[in-house]
Write a protein that holds these residues in place. Structure first.
Motif, mmCIF file in Angstrom:
data_model
loop_
_atom_site.group_PDB
_atom_site.id
_atom_site.type_symbol
_atom_site.label_atom_id
_atom_site.label_comp_id
_atom_site.label_asym_id
_atom_site.label_seq_id
_atom_site.Cartn_x
_atom_site.Cartn_y
_atom_site.Cartn_z
ATOM 1 N N GLU A 106 0.918 -1.178 0.126
ATOM 2 C CA GLU A 106 -0.281 -0.066 0.098
ATOM 3 C C GLU A 106 0.819 1.091 -0.454
ATOM 4 O OE1 GLU A 106 -2.862 -0.081 3.012
ATOM 5 O OE2 GLU A 106 -3.619 -1.543 2.555
ATOM 6 N N PRO A 107 0.721 1.872 -1.384
ATOM 7 C CA PRO A 107 1.376 3.390 -1.329
ATOM 8 C C PRO A 107 0.514 4.066 -0.022
ATOM 9 C CG PRO A 107 0.948 2.502 -3.094
ATOM 10 C CD PRO A 107 0.102 1.915 -2.709
ATOM 11 N N VAL A 108 1.473 4.925 0.674
ATOM 12 C CA VAL A 108 1.154 5.717 1.742
ATOM 13 C C VAL A 108 1.106 7.535 1.229
ATOM 14 C CG1 VAL A 108 2.152 7.057 4.218
ATOM 15 C CG2 VAL A 108 2.780 5.393 3.738
ATOM 16 N N PRO A 109 -0.265 7.792 1.055
ATOM 17 C CA PRO A 109 -0.408 9.274 0.831
ATOM 18 C C PRO A 109 0.058 9.901 0.886
ATOM 19 C CG PRO A 109 -2.710 7.561 1.608
ATOM 20 C CD PRO A 109 -1.371 7.007 2.115
ATOM 21 N N GLY A 110 0.588 10.393 0.032
ATOM 22 C CA GLY A 110 0.841 12.086 -0.133
ATOM 23 C C GLY A 110 3.072 11.292 0.419
ATOM 24 N N GLY A 111 3.149 10.094 0.269
ATOM 25 C CA GLY A 111 4.454 10.127 1.089
ATOM 26 C C GLY A 111 4.858 10.054 2.477
ATOM 27 N N ALA A 112 3.744 10.675 3.389
ATOM 28 C CA ALA A 112 4.123 11.224 4.424
ATOM 29 C C ALA A 112 3.152 10.937 5.451
ATOM 30 C CB ALA A 112 4.513 12.370 4.258
ATOM 31 N N TYR A 113 3.212 10.577 6.765
ATOM 32 C CA TYR A 113 1.744 10.388 7.562
ATOM 33 C C TYR A 113 2.988 10.925 9.065
ATOM 34 C CZ TYR A 113 4.335 5.870 9.049
ATOM 35 O OH TYR A 113 5.610 5.165 9.933
ATOM 36 N N VAL A 114 1.060 10.818 9.732
ATOM 37 C CA VAL A 114 1.786 11.056 11.834
ATOM 38 C C VAL A 114 1.114 10.865 12.291
ATOM 39 C CG1 VAL A 114 1.046 13.089 12.948
ATOM 40 C CG2 VAL A 114 0.768 13.997 10.795
ATOM 41 N N LEU A 115 2.632 9.977 13.206
ATOM 42 C CA LEU A 115 2.385 9.436 14.090
ATOM 43 C C LEU A 115 2.879 9.884 15.687
ATOM 44 C CD1 LEU A 115 3.227 6.026 15.103
ATOM 45 C CD2 LEU A 115 5.607 7.524 16.015
ATOM 46 N N ARG A 116 1.652 9.603 16.937
ATOM 47 C CA ARG A 116 1.720 10.703 17.710
ATOM 48 C C ARG A 116 3.287 10.101 18.754
ATOM 49 N NH1 ARG A 116 0.034 14.585 20.631
ATOM 50 N NH2 ARG A 116 -1.248 14.682 18.794
ATOM 51 N N ALA A 117 4.025 9.583 18.782
ATOM 52 C CA ALA A 117 5.222 9.049 19.125
ATOM 53 C C ALA A 117 4.804 8.365 21.285
ATOM 54 C CB ALA A 117 6.604 9.493 19.407
ATOM 55 N N GLY A 118 4.760 7.521 21.341
ATOM 56 C CA GLY A 118 4.203 7.013 22.636
ATOM 57 C C GLY A 118 5.349 7.119 23.679
ATOM 58 N N SER A 119 5.216 7.376 25.104
ATOM 59 C CA SER A 119 5.946 6.446 26.327
ATOM 60 C C SER A 119 7.247 5.888 25.888
ATOM 61 C CB SER A 119 5.347 6.624 27.657
ATOM 62 O OG SER A 119 5.339 5.018 27.404
ATOM 63 N N GLN A 138 12.708 11.459 21.754
ATOM 64 C CA GLN A 138 12.901 12.722 20.961
ATOM 65 C C GLN A 138 11.666 13.176 21.368
ATOM 66 O OE1 GLN A 138 16.351 13.510 18.321
ATOM 67 N NE2 GLN A 138 15.875 10.775 17.877
ATOM 68 N N ALA A 139 10.748 12.783 21.326
ATOM 69 C CA ALA A 139 9.568 13.606 21.149
ATOM 70 C C ALA A 139 8.243 13.227 22.289
ATOM 71 C CB ALA A 139 9.134 13.586 19.575
ATOM 72 N N GLU A 140 8.518 12.295 23.247
ATOM 73 C CA GLU A 140 7.478 11.371 23.526
ATOM 74 C C GLU A 140 6.274 12.101 23.595
ATOM 75 O OE1 GLU A 140 7.586 8.898 27.816
ATOM 76 O OE2 GLU A 140 8.140 11.031 27.691
ATOM 77 N N HIS A 141 5.448 11.649 23.286
ATOM 78 C CA HIS A 141 3.469 12.612 23.084
ATOM 79 C C HIS A 141 3.614 13.225 22.586
ATOM 80 C CE1 HIS A 141 3.070 9.615 26.616
ATOM 81 N NE2 HIS A 141 4.215 9.962 27.719
ATOM 82 N N ARG A 142 4.409 13.650 21.599
ATOM 83 C CA ARG A 142 4.039 14.221 20.355
ATOM 84 C C ARG A 142 3.950 13.529 19.164
ATOM 85 N NH1 ARG A 142 9.077 18.978 21.236
ATOM 86 N NH2 ARG A 142 7.956 20.272 19.902
ATOM 87 N N ARG A 143 4.035 15.011 18.161
ATOM 88 C CA ARG A 143 3.392 14.681 17.071
ATOM 89 C C ARG A 143 4.604 14.202 16.401
ATOM 90 N NH1 ARG A 143 -1.725 16.151 13.552
ATOM 91 N NH2 ARG A 143 -0.485 17.238 12.680
ATOM 92 N N VAL A 144 5.116 13.371 15.522
ATOM 93 C CA VAL A 144 6.070 13.141 14.516
ATOM 94 C C VAL A 144 5.176 13.110 13.049
ATOM 95 C CG1 VAL A 144 8.195 11.917 13.790
ATOM 96 C CG2 VAL A 144 7.477 12.293 16.451
ATOM 97 N N HIS A 145 5.810 14.018 12.693
ATOM 98 C CA HIS A 145 5.794 13.743 10.751
ATOM 99 C C HIS A 145 6.995 13.267 10.326
ATOM 100 C CE1 HIS A 145 3.215 17.095 11.057
ATOM 101 N NE2 HIS A 145 3.814 17.386 11.655
ATOM 102 N N ILE A 146 6.693 11.808 9.268
ATOM 103 C CA ILE A 146 7.631 10.813 8.729
ATOM 104 C C ILE A 146 6.960 10.635 7.498
ATOM 105 C CG2 ILE A 146 8.016 8.676 8.479
ATOM 106 C CD1 ILE A 146 7.060 8.503 11.906
ATOM 107 N N ALA A 147 8.530 11.055 6.783
ATOM 108 C CA ALA A 147 8.319 11.256 5.375
ATOM 109 C C ALA A 147 9.240 10.346 4.756
ATOM 110 C CB ALA A 147 8.525 12.477 4.879
ATOM 111 N N LEU A 148 8.776 10.655 3.234
ATOM 112 C CA LEU A 148 10.365 10.023 2.147
ATOM 113 C C LEU A 148 10.178 10.858 1.200
ATOM 114 C CD1 LEU A 148 12.358 7.290 1.684
ATOM 115 C CD2 LEU A 148 10.350 6.461 -0.118
#
Length: 149
Positions: A106-119, A138-148
């Motif tokens: 499955e291609p990831v739409p837009g080549g990126a997604y957001v993950l909320r990093a857990g504890s 580095q980003a506990e409980h924060r939104r992280v944009h993952i992209a290629l």
């Protein structure tokens, strides 16, 4: 002039790295917390520990012509929030009581997604063949944009 411009463009294309891409992780404010090389055809996984059972789960991707494609997932158990969706890849035993979901493709739409990093108990991580980076560290409980890119 036209042939000069065309020739210059051709030379520029020849010197551009073909298939060279990088996996990046950034916070909402643009702060980069990871940059990992991922060549054309190479893969990486997003790993984390299941918040209830504590075992490691993996979603694995490939760089296909500069596009982020989800190819497989490893799930050691049928715990909460996990499982195979019929028609989305094929489920096979991992030989250790868990399973792989293969051939998701499955291609990831837009080549990126957001993950909320857990504890750190969950410890979301990016792993390539050569490196592993903890997003949770580095980003506990924060939104992280993952992209290629």
């Amino acid at each position: 002039m036209r042939s000069f411009v065309a020739g210059g463009l051709f030379a520029l294309l020849l010197t551009a790295p073909v298939g060279a891409s990088e996996l990046t992780a950034r916070l909402d404010d643009g702060t980069e917390i990871a940059r990992l090389p991922v060549a054309q055809g190479a893969g990486w996984c997003v790993l984390w520990r299941h918040s209830v059972q504590g075992f490691e789960v993996a979603d694995c991707y490939e760089n296909r012509d500069g596009r982020m494609v989800l190819v497989k997932s490893h799930q050691p158990d049928f715990a909460a929030g996990l499982g195979h969706i019929p028609g989305r890849g094929r489920q096979v035993s991992d030989g250790e009581g868990g399973y792989w979901i293969l051939d998701i493709d499955e291609p990831v739409p837009g080549g990126a997604y957001v993950l909320r990093a857990g504890s750190m108990a969950v410890d979301h991580r990016l792993r390539t063949e050569d490196a592993e980076v903890s997003l949770s560290q580095q980003a506990e409980h924060r939104r992280v944009h993952i992209a290629l890119e």
